[in-house]
Write a protein that holds these residues in place. Structure first.
Motif, PDB file in Angstrom:
ATOM      1  N   TRP A  22       0.740  -1.258   0.071  1.00 61.14           N
ATOM      2  CA  TRP A  22      -0.094   0.005  -0.078  1.00 61.14           C
ATOM      3  C   TRP A  22       0.943   1.230  -0.065  1.00 61.14           C
ATOM      4  O   TRP A  22       2.115   1.242   0.248  1.00 61.14           O
ATOM      5  CB  TRP A  22      -0.743  -0.023   1.283  1.00 61.14           C
ATOM      6  N   ARG A  23       0.104   2.461  -0.138  1.00 63.42           N
ATOM      7  CA  ARG A  23       1.012   3.888  -0.048  1.00 63.42           C
ATOM      8  C   ARG A  23       1.053   4.213   1.298  1.00 63.42           C
ATOM      9  O   ARG A  23      -0.123   4.550   1.592  1.00 63.42           O
ATOM     10  CB  ARG A  23       0.542   4.499  -1.232  1.00 63.42           C
ATOM     11  N   GLY A 108      -4.018   2.282  -2.408  1.00 62.70           N
ATOM     12  CA  GLY A 108      -3.223   1.572  -3.167  1.00 62.70           C
ATOM     13  C   GLY A 108      -3.135   0.092  -2.712  1.00 62.70           C
ATOM     14  O   GLY A 108      -1.972  -0.311  -2.983  1.00 62.70           O
ATOM     15  N   TYR A 110      -3.038  -3.745  -2.199  1.00 62.41           N
ATOM     16  CA  TYR A 110      -2.885  -5.177  -3.132  1.00 62.41           C
ATOM     17  C   TYR A 110      -2.108  -6.206  -2.545  1.00 62.41           C
ATOM     18  O   TYR A 110      -1.532  -5.928  -1.762  1.00 62.41           O
ATOM     19  CB  TYR A 110      -2.178  -4.409  -4.544  1.00 62.41           C
ATOM     20  N   ASP A 125      -5.445  -6.094  -6.986  1.00 59.99           N
ATOM     21  CA  ASP A 125      -5.541  -4.799  -6.197  1.00 59.99           C
ATOM     22  C   ASP A 125      -7.048  -4.577  -5.852  1.00 59.99           C
ATOM     23  O   ASP A 125      -8.046  -4.713  -6.549  1.00 59.99           O
ATOM     24  CB  ASP A 125      -5.441  -3.858  -7.533  1.00 59.99           C
ATOM     25  N   THR A 127      -9.947  -2.381  -4.251  1.00 58.56           N
ATOM     26  CA  THR A 127     -10.649  -1.286  -4.484  1.00 58.56           C
ATOM     27  C   THR A 127     -11.903  -1.220  -3.727  1.00 58.56           C
ATOM     28  O   THR A 127     -12.422  -2.087  -3.264  1.00 58.56           O
ATOM     29  CB  THR A 127     -10.718  -0.861  -5.666  1.00 58.56           C
TER      30      THR A 127
END
Length: 442
Positions: A22-23, A108, A110, A125, A127
């Motif tokens: 992830w971000r 982000g 995943y 991914d 969402t």
């Protein structure tokens, strides 16, 4: 390959790496990867749950390797060797749990599976998350002697506790971590079924008859087997140190023996000009050194660091060991310090710090996470504030012996050396260690 929810794909029956990614960023909750090994939809015991507090399955088939920060984000990695999975296991559920907020605030997200050569064999991914605090992102499952990966994407709003409970793990008081559950009564032995009657007459066994003059004594009753030891409870707790709550007792977390591993991971956010230096594309562009100043109860003082090959030892003084010198950032687990908690009585204080050895002129724009993982007890984590000064040395944590217990204090203190003064001497002066220093190299 990028997969849609519910789709599946074959994967090789070999050693694979599973990355939860992830971000990161300000206000983004932390995330943790976990795996549950299932037989007929449930774990066989608590040992079939692999996560940050129970990082290895007894079979060696699944291991939790931990987090790594890069310029692209954060990953938490599991290694899964499908060739070593026991025959009774038909599914391995791959999950994520959020710490500090829901997955709706984790950008982000995943899950990605790679083989030994680094080739991506599956990726999903996730969402559309909102209030979920745990997710089953994917699973490995057996089909006709082979393995497949399925993209799942099932969310839970009850965190890791709800997810684990759904698959047969019992968790008590998740807010403060698990507590020992009452000993479970072992199941009664099944009644003994007499052997079937023979189909034809059998000769009597050839057993000598005791003399008539000697009394026959009954056989002594056999001792019942000792009761089975109660299962060790699963602890889901983690301790996060903050500016408002900066300290924790290792003893209160169960960390009174064994090894304490200290790890630092960092994320480079962007390039800066001037004193901030050029960090480049990621962790591999700089050489950071994890170090520790120590003072023992007999008055001896010293440093554990790669400089001068002062790697220390866990079996003899100073009972602290640095596992190596990662000069490129290529080692996934980075550099780690190990402290021998069985020698707690030998320590007066330990200061864990990190220096920039090469590749940059400051810690500016570095976001780092420090993890102290005792062999027994909950892991302790804290984040370092972004550096706003031209610092090349940062004091991470001060561990102090307080009446036989080790108190861990979050420092997160960036220091700026004076001209001509080394980072080691700078941190020594700041904490009053009183050592003499000479130039060194590695």
């Amino acid at each position: 390959m990028t997969m849609s929810k519910g789709s599946n794909t074959p994967v090789p029956t070999t050693a694979l790496r599973v990355q939860l990614g992830w971000r990161g960023g300000p206000g983004v909750p932390d995330a943790d990867a976990s795996a549950l090994l299932l037989a007929a939809g449930k774990v066989r015991s608590d040992a079939d749950f692999v996560f940050y507090n129970q990082p290895a399955h007894t079979s060696g088939a699944v291991r939790h390797e931990g987090k790594q920060r890069t310029a692209d984000g954060i990953t938490d990695t599991l290694s899964v060797d499908l060739a070593r999975v026991e025959s009774g296991i038909d599914r391995i559920v791959l999950a994520a749990s959020a710490d500090g907020g829901p997955f709706g605030r984790v950008p982000g997200l995943y899950i990605q599976v790679t083989d030994g050569s680094g080739t991506v064999v599956a990726r999903f991914d996730s969402t559309g998350a909102t209030v979920e605090t745990a997710f089953v992102l994917g699973e490995f499952y057996r089909r006709q002697g082979a393995w497949k990966f399925r993209a799942v994407g099932q969310g839970y709003d009850s965190g890791l506790e709800g997810l684990a409970t759904d698959f047969g793990i019992t968790v008590d008081e998740p807010r403060h971590g698990a507590v020992p559950r009452p000993p479970q009564t072992p199941p009664a032995a099944p009644p003994t079924t007499p052997p079937p009657a023979p189909l034809w007459p059998q000769p009597a066994p050839d057993v000598p008859t005791p003399p008539a003059t000697l009394p026959a004594f009954p056989a002594a009753p056999s001792s019942p087997p000792p009761p089975a030891a109660p299962p060790v409870p699963v602890r889901l707790s983690k301790v996060t140190l903050t500016k408002a709550a900066p300290a924790v007792s290792l003893a209160k977390q169960g960390g009174t023996s064994g090894a304490l591993r200290v790890n630092l991971n960092w994320e480079v956010r962007k390039q800066l000009q001037g004193w901030g230096g050029r960090w480049g594309g990621g962790q591999g562009d700089v050489d950071l050194d994890l170090c520790a100043l120590y003072e023992l109860t007999d008055g001896r003082k010293g440093v554990v660091q790669a400089l001068g090959n002062a790697f220390g030892s866990v079996d003899r003084a100073p009972y602290i060991h640095l596992d190596g010198d990662d000069r490129t950032g290529a080692v996934s687990n980075g550099e780690n310090l190990t402290v021998n908690l069985d020698r707690t009585h030998e320590f007066r204080r330990i200061l864990v710090f990190v220096t920039v050895y090469a590749g940059a002129t400051s810690f500016a724009d570095l976001h780092a996470t420090v993890t102290l993982r005792p062999e027994h007890g909950a892991p302790i984590e804290f984040s370092l504030d972004e550096c706003t000064v031209p610092s090349t040395v940062c004091a991470l944590a001060l561990i102090t012996n307080t009446g036989g217990d080790l108190l861990v204090q979050r420092e997160a203190r960036y220091l700026v050396p004076e001209r001509g003064v080394s980072p080691q001497r700078t941190v020594d002066r700041a904490y009053g260690w009183g050592m003499n220093w000479t130039p060194g190299r590695k």
